[in-house]
Design an enzyme around this catalytic site. Structure first.
Site, PDB file in Angstrom:
ATOM      1  N   GLY A 109       0.843  -1.201   0.000  1.00 47.23           N
ATOM      2  CA  GLY A 109       0.000   0.000   0.000  1.00 47.23           C
ATOM      3  C   GLY A 109       0.871   1.241   0.000  1.00 47.23           C
ATOM      4  O   GLY A 109       2.084   1.173   0.215  1.00 47.23           O
TER       5      GLY A 109
ATOM      6  N   SER B 218       5.970  -1.947  -1.885  1.00 45.76           N
ATOM      7  CA  SER B 218       5.972  -2.963  -2.964  1.00 45.76           C
ATOM      8  C   SER B 218       4.902  -2.642  -4.019  1.00 45.76           C
ATOM      9  O   SER B 218       3.894  -3.335  -4.105  1.00 45.76           O
ATOM     10  CB  SER B 218       5.814  -4.377  -2.393  1.00 45.76           C
ATOM     11  OG  SER B 218       4.798  -4.485  -1.431  1.00 45.76           O
TER      12      SER B 218
ATOM     13  N   GLY C   7       2.100   5.813   4.246  1.00 43.18           N
ATOM     14  CA  GLY C   7       1.120   6.416   5.137  1.00 43.18           C
ATOM     15  C   GLY C   7      -0.241   5.737   5.117  1.00 43.18           C
ATOM     16  O   GLY C   7      -1.179   6.183   5.786  1.00 43.18           O
ATOM     17  N   SER C   8      -0.361   4.630   4.373  1.00 40.54           N
ATOM     18  CA  SER C   8      -1.662   3.949   4.294  1.00 40.54           C
ATOM     19  C   SER C   8      -1.988   3.238   5.610  1.00 40.54           C
ATOM     20  O   SER C   8      -3.156   2.988   5.915  1.00 40.54           O
ATOM     21  CB  SER C   8      -1.687   2.966   3.118  1.00 40.54           C
ATOM     22  OG  SER C   8      -0.666   1.996   3.244  1.00 40.54           O
ATOM     23  N   GLY C   9      -0.944   2.864   6.359  1.00 36.60           N
ATOM     24  CA  GLY C   9      -1.187   2.206   7.651  1.00 36.60           C
ATOM     25  C   GLY C   9      -0.551   0.831   7.792  1.00 36.60           C
ATOM     26  O   GLY C   9      -0.829   0.112   8.758  1.00 36.60           O
ATOM     27  N   LYS C  10       0.334   0.472   6.874  1.00 33.21           N
ATOM     28  CA  LYS C  10       0.965  -0.868   6.907  1.00 33.21           C
ATOM     29  C   LYS C  10       1.683  -1.114   8.234  1.00 33.21           C
ATOM     30  O   LYS C  10       1.450  -2.128   8.901  1.00 33.21           O
ATOM     31  CB  LYS C  10       1.971  -1.009   5.745  1.00 33.21           C
ATOM     32  CG  LYS C  10       1.360  -0.824   4.358  1.00 33.21           C
ATOM     33  CD  LYS C  10       2.374  -0.970   3.247  1.00 33.21           C
ATOM     34  CE  LYS C  10       3.480   0.079   3.236  1.00 33.21           C
ATOM     35  NZ  LYS C  10       2.992   1.472   3.019  1.00 33.21           N
ATOM     36  N   SER C  11       2.565  -0.199   8.611  1.00 35.03           N
ATOM     37  CA  SER C  11       3.347  -0.389   9.843  1.00 35.03           C
ATOM     38  C   SER C  11       2.448  -0.352  11.073  1.00 35.03           C
ATOM     39  O   SER C  11       2.620  -1.158  11.995  1.00 35.03           O
ATOM     40  CB  SER C  11       4.408   0.702   9.988  1.00 35.03           C
ATOM     41  OG  SER C  11       5.259   0.683   8.888  1.00 35.03           O
TER      42      SER C  11
HETATM   43  P1  ADP Z   1       2.863   2.998   6.246  1.00 36.42           P
HETATM   44  O1  ADP Z   1       3.599   1.994   7.075  1.00 36.42           O
HETATM   45  O2  ADP Z   1       1.845   2.377   5.314  1.00 36.42           O
HETATM   46  O3  ADP Z   1       3.749   3.985   5.550  1.00 36.42           O
HETATM   47  P2  ADP Z   1       2.155   4.140   8.789  1.00 36.42           P
HETATM   48  O4  ADP Z   1       1.530   3.023   9.563  1.00 36.42           O
HETATM   49  O5  ADP Z   1       3.569   4.494   9.084  1.00 36.42           O
HETATM   50  O6  ADP Z   1       1.941   3.854   7.230  1.00 36.42           O
HETATM   51  O7  ADP Z   1       1.290   5.452   8.963  1.00 36.42           O
HETATM   52  C1  ADP Z   1      -0.117   5.453   9.030  1.00 36.42           C
HETATM   53  C2  ADP Z   1      -0.583   6.659   9.818  1.00 36.42           C
HETATM   54  O8  ADP Z   1      -1.998   6.718   9.782  1.00 36.42           O
HETATM   55  C3  ADP Z   1      -0.172   6.567  11.278  1.00 36.42           C
HETATM   56  O9  ADP Z   1       0.209   7.867  11.721  1.00 36.42           O
HETATM   57  C4  ADP Z   1      -1.465   6.127  11.957  1.00 36.42           C
HETATM   58  O10 ADP Z   1      -1.537   6.570  13.294  1.00 36.42           O
HETATM   59  C5  ADP Z   1      -2.494   6.813  11.096  1.00 36.42           C
HETATM   60  N1  ADP Z   1      -3.825   6.179  11.137  1.00 36.42           N
HETATM   61  C6  ADP Z   1      -4.976   6.858  11.382  1.00 36.42           C
HETATM   62  N2  ADP Z   1      -6.039   6.028  11.379  1.00 36.42           N
HETATM   63  C7  ADP Z   1      -5.556   4.798  11.119  1.00 36.42           C
HETATM   64  C8  ADP Z   1      -6.189   3.510  10.990  1.00 36.42           C
HETATM   65  N3  ADP Z   1      -7.513   3.360  11.123  1.00 36.42           N
HETATM   66  N4  ADP Z   1      -5.404   2.440  10.714  1.00 36.42           N
HETATM   67  C9  ADP Z   1      -4.050   2.606  10.564  1.00 36.42           C
HETATM   68  N5  ADP Z   1      -3.399   3.793  10.666  1.00 36.42           N
HETATM   69  C10 ADP Z   1      -4.148   4.885  10.953  1.00 36.42           C
END
Ligand code: ADP
Length: 192
Positions: free
Chosen positions: A31, A105, A34-38
């Protein structure tokens, strides 16, 4: 007749899985930045630990800084980055560990290569499908702003493509789901 004495053989994946009481697998998050993977991987790891299941997260912090520290962002290096992640991931999976990979990816080809290396039957593709607008609104690391200003080249979603996965095992739009809901869906998927 077995010509090798039994103590000469390396223990198998099944031996490890029996020891741990769990099945090794790869949960491959894909994804946009900032999508939420980590965030989901970290919450999932906590829940698995709580259930006494052994888990390992592979992410940019522990891969790009170590085993892949000699790689950049050229097309060849992006392929090599994912190839090494998949090979390392396979070692964890073969040790019976629930392995979580959190990398953008961005192409079907990269994800197919990872699945091929790890083995289709152990590979769960989880597409974190949060819309670009939401990722950009969050802009966790300020990267979207930089990419919009042209300070980062080939930024996925802005100046480089993201191919939507064709047949993900699961899609999670974190603009619609809480972290807990996403974790629950993965737990159901992997049946633990
Ligand atoms: P990625 O690893 O995909 O780059 P991150 O997990 O680092 O993304 O960042 C996702 C951001 O979105 C975090 O700051 C997280 O707190 C925020 N966020 C807000 N709502 C959600 C949710 N429902 N699920 C996951 N992350 C969320």
């Amino acid at each position: 007749m077995n010509i090798y004495p039994i103590f000469d053989r390396m223990l198998t994946r099944a031996d490890k899985e029996q020891l741990l009481g769990q099945r090794g697998m790869m949960i491959w998050f894909t994804g946009l930045s900032g999508s939420g993977k980590s965030t989901i991987a970290i919450a999932l790891e906590r829940e698995l630990q709580r259930r006494r299941l052994l888990c390992r997260i592979l992410d940019g912090d522990n891969i790009r800084s170590g085993i892949n520290s000699n790689l950049g962002f050229s097309p060849e290096d992006r392929v090599e980055n994912i190839r090494r992640i998949a090979e390392v991931g396979k070692l964890f999976v073969d040790t019976g560990i629930i392995t979580l990979a959190a990398f953008i990816s961005p192409t079907n080809e990269l994800r197919r290569m990872a699945a091929r290396i790890i083995g289709e039957q152990d590979f769960y593709e989880v597409y974190v499908s949060t819309p670009l607008e939401e990722c950009e609104r969050r802009d966790v690391k300020g990267l979207y702003a930089k990419a919009r200003r042209g300070e980062i080249r080939d930024f996925t979603g802005i100046s480089a493509p993201f191919e939507v996965p064709e047949h993900p095992a699961l899609s999670l739009d974190t603009s619609q789901l809480t972290v807990e809901e996403s974790v629950d869906r993965i737990l159901k998927l992997i049946n633990v």
